[in-house]
Design an enzyme around this catalytic site. Sequence first.
Site, PDB file in Angstrom:
ATOM      1  CG  ASP A 157     -30.700 -54.041   7.018  1.00  0.00           C
ATOM      2  OD1 ASP A 157     -31.284 -52.954   7.092  1.00  0.00           O
ATOM      3  OD2 ASP A 157     -30.688 -54.736   5.984  1.00  0.00           O
ATOM      4  NE  ARG A 204     -29.149 -58.033   7.619  1.00  0.00           N
ATOM      5  CZ  ARG A 204     -30.403 -58.446   7.610  1.00  0.00           C
ATOM      6  NH1 ARG A 204     -30.729 -59.536   8.279  1.00  0.00           N
ATOM      7  NH2 ARG A 204     -31.331 -57.801   6.957  1.00  0.00           N
ATOM      8  NE  ARG A 245     -36.943 -54.663  12.120  1.00  0.00           N
ATOM      9  CZ  ARG A 245     -37.171 -54.659  10.808  1.00  0.00           C
ATOM     10  NH1 ARG A 245     -38.116 -55.444  10.296  1.00  0.00           N
ATOM     11  NH2 ARG A 245     -36.495 -53.863  10.006  1.00  0.00           N
ATOM     12  CE  LYS A 270     -34.348 -50.485   9.266  1.00  0.00           C
ATOM     13  NZ  LYS A 270     -33.373 -51.462   8.771  1.00  0.00           N
ATOM     14  CG  HIS A 271     -39.197 -49.730   7.278  1.00  0.00           C
ATOM     15  ND1 HIS A 271     -39.195 -50.155   8.616  1.00  0.00           N
ATOM     16  CD2 HIS A 271     -38.264 -50.500   6.635  1.00  0.00           C
ATOM     17  CE1 HIS A 271     -38.320 -51.145   8.761  1.00  0.00           C
ATOM     18  NE2 HIS A 271     -37.740 -51.374   7.579  1.00  0.00           N
ATOM     19  CG  HIS A 311     -39.373 -58.995   3.640  1.00  0.00           C
ATOM     20  ND1 HIS A 311     -39.602 -58.253   4.774  1.00  0.00           N
ATOM     21  CD2 HIS A 311     -38.069 -58.810   3.318  1.00  0.00           C
ATOM     22  CE1 HIS A 311     -38.480 -57.638   5.128  1.00  0.00           C
ATOM     23  NE2 HIS A 311     -37.533 -57.964   4.263  1.00  0.00           N
ATOM     24  CG  ASP A 332     -37.393 -51.865   2.584  1.00  0.00           C
ATOM     25  OD1 ASP A 332     -36.284 -52.438   2.598  1.00  0.00           O
ATOM     26  OD2 ASP A 332     -38.281 -52.085   3.424  1.00  0.00           O
TER      27      ASP A 332
END
Length: 370
Positions: free
Chosen positions: A74, A82, A143, A173-174, A186, A258
């Site tokens: 990601d 990351r 984002r 995405k998403h 999440h 996902d």
Amino acid sequence: MSMNHIIGQHFFIGVSGHALTADEKKFIVDNNIGGVCLFGRNVADPKQVHDLCAEIQSLRHKQADKAPLFIGIDMEGGRVHRLKPPFTVWPPLRKLGDLDAPTVSFHFANRMGQELKAVGINLDFAPCVDVFTNPANTVIGDRSISSDPEMVAKHASALVRGYIKSDIITCAKHFPGHGNTIIDSHEDLPVENVDMARLESCELIPFKKTFKARVDMVMTSHIKFPKIDPEWPVTLSETFIQKIIRDECRYRGLIITDDLGMKAMTKHYGIEEVPVRALKAGVDLLLYCNDPEVPPQAFEAVLEATAQGSLQKTDLEASYRRIMDLKKAKITQPDPLPMSEVVNIVGHPDHLKIASAIANGQIPDGLLPE
């Protein structure tokens, strides 16, 4: 190819640390696992990332079909980033929307992609093409490129082209859009009471644009839309995957879930039910990021469902061929570059200059048109 090996290519797994454990290597090789996803826990300096990717790719020679593995990460820019310095640190996508210069968006993805490719990462779970329609949505926030679907579409297309030019597999995405939710998937399953007309007029616009730009993959969201499918969330929904993505949008690339370890899934559906239902709905790739105990259980559930006929072998074989076709077309050089070349690409002064200008709300100097 045995059914075990066909099933294995549908699995994308996380690993625990900076190098593979003996158990991880065995599971990947024995089950012909299709891909590995890297997280913050897996990455440090460029040499370590390079060596880990080389180690992962070396396993293909021991696997049943000898195909390169997907190595995904990601790297959106901003909060979802990351890789740390000396890799170039890229600003959030909102900055690209504010600048509104598609050439800048192209170079943002292209230069980021060059650094990923150098160390052996061949897939970026980016761009995020969610339209930011709910100011209370902190999960997406910056984002998202913009609250305007046409603006998101324009820059999403440029980002996809930039990644493709750098030989990085790209993933929108998403689907069909996470920009209106308040609940973080999440933590639990978001429920959105919008209808198909609303999605068509807003959220689907950027996805359709990335499909035209030949994005390699699309990632499903774990969101329930009762007015469109009263029974299943998108990841498990034939209505969304077969009818909308495949039939109505005519998308022919790969469909990936996902992370199936997110609480939107685990609070509401069983470990054995989720992978079977997702594959039955029509996804190609099952993403398991964290708990190492789950992929083996999910694998067995899929194998059992295939043996009992609740999953059709012909469907899995067709999906397997799509996976293998993409790997053959897009991962032509699976191994990382030599470190002597990597050090000249990662954190290149031009990349740092471009990232800094974007972060400061300026159009970088000297960028060539695509």
